[in-house]
Design a protein around this motif. Structure first.
Motif, PDB file in Angstrom:
ATOM      1  N   GLU A  99      -0.458 -14.396   7.230  1.00 30.26           N
ATOM      2  CA  GLU A  99       0.925 -14.600   7.677  1.00 30.26           C
ATOM      3  C   GLU A  99       1.142 -13.693   8.894  1.00 30.26           C
ATOM      4  O   GLU A  99       0.997 -12.477   8.809  1.00 30.26           O
ATOM      5  N   ILE A 100       1.489 -14.260  10.031  1.00 31.45           N
ATOM      6  CA  ILE A 100       1.513 -13.515  11.289  1.00 31.45           C
ATOM      7  C   ILE A 100       2.907 -13.398  11.908  1.00 31.45           C
ATOM      8  O   ILE A 100       3.039 -12.973  13.066  1.00 31.45           O
ATOM      9  N   GLY A 101       3.938 -13.699  11.137  1.00 25.53           N
ATOM     10  CA  GLY A 101       5.290 -13.637  11.679  1.00 25.53           C
ATOM     11  C   GLY A 101       5.725 -12.244  12.083  1.00 25.53           C
ATOM     12  O   GLY A 101       6.523 -12.093  13.021  1.00 25.53           O
ATOM     13  N   THR A 102       5.218 -11.226  11.388  1.00 32.36           N
ATOM     14  CA  THR A 102       5.648  -9.854  11.675  1.00 32.36           C
ATOM     15  C   THR A 102       4.694  -9.101  12.593  1.00 32.36           C
ATOM     16  O   THR A 102       5.000  -7.980  12.999  1.00 32.36           O
ATOM     17  N   THR A 103       3.550  -9.684  12.925  1.00 35.84           N
ATOM     18  CA  THR A 103       2.574  -8.957  13.739  1.00 35.84           C
ATOM     19  C   THR A 103       2.275  -9.642  15.065  1.00 35.84           C
ATOM     20  O   THR A 103       1.418  -9.173  15.810  1.00 35.84           O
ATOM     21  N   THR A 104       2.979 -10.745  15.352  1.00 34.29           N
ATOM     22  CA  THR A 104       2.805 -11.432  16.627  1.00 34.29           C
ATOM     23  C   THR A 104       4.170 -11.927  17.120  1.00 34.29           C
ATOM     24  O   THR A 104       5.181 -11.828  16.423  1.00 34.29           O
ATOM     25  N   ASP A 105       4.161 -12.498  18.313  1.00 32.24           N
ATOM     26  CA  ASP A 105       5.383 -13.066  18.881  1.00 32.24           C
ATOM     27  C   ASP A 105       5.521 -14.550  18.584  1.00 32.24           C
ATOM     28  O   ASP A 105       6.225 -15.273  19.301  1.00 32.24           O
ATOM     29  N   VAL A 106       4.880 -15.026  17.522  1.00 34.55           N
ATOM     30  CA  VAL A 106       4.880 -16.468  17.233  1.00 34.55           C
ATOM     31  C   VAL A 106       6.287 -17.036  17.099  1.00 34.55           C
ATOM     32  O   VAL A 106       6.542 -18.182  17.491  1.00 34.55           O
ATOM     33  N   ALA A 107       7.230 -16.249  16.585  1.00 29.62           N
ATOM     34  CA  ALA A 107       8.602 -16.747  16.407  1.00 29.62           C
ATOM     35  C   ALA A 107       9.275 -17.029  17.741  1.00 29.62           C
ATOM     36  O   ALA A 107      10.263 -17.778  17.796  1.00 29.62           O
ATOM     37  N   ALA A 108       8.758 -16.439  18.808  1.00 28.96           N
ATOM     38  CA  ALA A 108       9.341 -16.638  20.139  1.00 28.96           C
ATOM     39  C   ALA A 108       8.764 -17.863  20.850  1.00 28.96           C
ATOM     40  O   ALA A 108       9.139 -18.148  21.981  1.00 28.96           O
ATOM     41  N   HIS A 109       7.856 -18.583  20.181  1.00 36.98           N
ATOM     42  CA  HIS A 109       7.225 -19.769  20.759  1.00 36.98           C
ATOM     43  C   HIS A 109       7.864 -21.026  20.165  1.00 36.98           C
ATOM     44  O   HIS A 109       7.546 -21.410  19.034  1.00 36.98           O
ATOM     45  N   PRO A 110       8.758 -21.682  20.894  1.00 37.70           N
ATOM     46  CA  PRO A 110       9.427 -22.858  20.330  1.00 37.70           C
ATOM     47  C   PRO A 110       8.451 -23.971  19.962  1.00 37.70           C
ATOM     48  O   PRO A 110       8.735 -24.758  19.054  1.00 37.70           O
ATOM     49  N   GLU A 111       7.306 -24.025  20.629  1.00 35.26           N
ATOM     50  CA  GLU A 111       6.344 -25.087  20.321  1.00 35.26           C
ATOM     51  C   GLU A 111       5.737 -24.928  18.933  1.00 35.26           C
ATOM     52  O   GLU A 111       5.154 -25.885  18.391  1.00 35.26           O
ATOM     53  N   PHE A 112       5.888 -23.728  18.341  1.00 33.70           N
ATOM     54  CA  PHE A 112       5.342 -23.491  17.007  1.00 33.70           C
ATOM     55  C   PHE A 112       6.422 -23.369  15.934  1.00 33.70           C
ATOM     56  O   PHE A 112       6.124 -23.018  14.791  1.00 33.70           O
TER      57      PHE A 112
END
Length: 338
Positions: free
Chosen positions: A53-66
């Motif tokens: 689970e990478i929600g807290t260790t990357t900027d994935v939440a800032a990528h609307p495509e994901f």
């Protein structure tokens, strides 16, 4: 013999964990080895992240495509909501950037958010090869394979993927630089059966049961605590090379909850022919035993020297540290004292 110092996810007290900068800094600060946590992508690439689970260790939440990849899963019996590596290809993960996992405690490290890309396991192996040459000493890799039973259930067998990776990058030389660790002992057996002969270390918790055995045996599965008895330790001898435990099992606590010294677990493991390591040495009050906390703020450094000395003075074989330089300092002090 003095304990080795393992940079926990690199120098994760100073830089976002599992980044090139964190690993480079760990070696510069004197670490003998670094520890990558290993999970898999949808296309079978091994990447280094604390969890899948990478929600807290990357900027994935800032990528609307994901945004549509956010989901809820049960991993090792725990319900989690977020973004998971196995739902991405490596090509997609390469577009993300790492973030500090503990920003409320590690504000300085958080200033490096979004600067560093994610790494594959092979990137770590190659980096350690280069750094070993630069510092003129061998730097080890302590590879922790995460959630093996879960990944196997979705068609991503970590033992197979790991064996292929190690052989491909030339790290199966038997030179002592590779250690494999897992909370699932069956995974260690599988990796060994695939001809990977690095040191095998069984990770043990203070409570609970190994998930691979819980999946197989249900209520009859042994507890982690069963492996920590004299009989349990002797039963592991010859099956693994060592164990790794939380530092709470190394520290002895009296009836008032104060640390009174060290437990006899290190001696018991050695008597059974096992090496023993512990995790994780951290200087902040939030992570120190109550006895060693100083001041009111959880992010402030407490009396970390006293806690580190208590642990490292037991004859333990190695420690995991977020700030490798602090562990090296205490180790060197103890060595100088004889």
């Amino acid at each position: 013999m003095q304990p080795i110092v393992i940079g926990h996810r690199g120098a994760s007290g100073y830089r976002p964990e599992h980044t090139r900068s964190a690993y480079e800094l760990a070696v510069a600060l004197g670490a003998d080895a670094v520890e990558p946590d290993i999970v898999a992508t949808r296309d079978g690439v091994l990447v280094v992240r604390h969890e899948n689970e990478i929600g807290t260790t990357t900027d994935v939440a800032a990528h609307p495509e994901f945004a549509g990849r956010r989901t809820t899963k049960v991993i090792d019996g725990i319900r989690l909501t977020g973004w998971f590596t196995e739902d991405f290809t490596w090509g997609e993960l390469r577009t993300l950037r790492a973030r500090e996992r503990l920003p409320e405690v590690r504000k300085s490290s958080a200033t490096f958010d979004d600067r560093f890309p994610l790494l594959r396991l092979r990137d770590v192996f190659r980096l350690m090869d280069r750094l070993s040459g630069r510092v003129r000493r061998p730097i080890g890799v302590v590879a922790e394979l995460k959630h093996a039973t879960y990944f196997d259930s979705i068609g991503l067998p970590l033992d197979e993927l790991f064996a292929a990776e190690v052989n491909d990058v030339g790290w199966n030389a038997g030179d002592g630089r590779l250690t494999i660790e897992s909370f699932e002992r069956s995974l260690l057996d599988k990796v060994y059966a695939r001809g990977i002969y690095g040191k095998r270390v069984f990770l043990l918790e203070a409570r609970g049961k190994p998930f691979d055995e819980l999946t197989l045996l249900g209520k009859e599965a042994p507890r982690y605590a069963d492996y920590l008895t004299d009989a349990g330790l002797y039963g592991l001898s010859g099956k693994v090379d060592g164990i790794s435990v939380p530092k709470s099992l190394i520290l002895a606590t009296d009836a008032d909850g104060q640390v009174s010294g060290a437990s006899d677990l290190v001696d018991a493991a050695h008597a059974a022919g096992l090496e023993i390591y512990c995790w994780t040495l951290r200087p902040e009050n939030r992570y120190l035993a109550t006895t060693f906390r100083r001041g009111r703020l959880r992010a402030d450094f407490g009396n970390w020297q006293a806690e580190f000395r208590t642990i490292m003075g037991t004859g333990i074989d190695g420690v995991f540290a977020d700030h490798p330089d602090l562990a090296v300092l205490v180790r060197d002090e103890l060595a100088a004292e004889g």
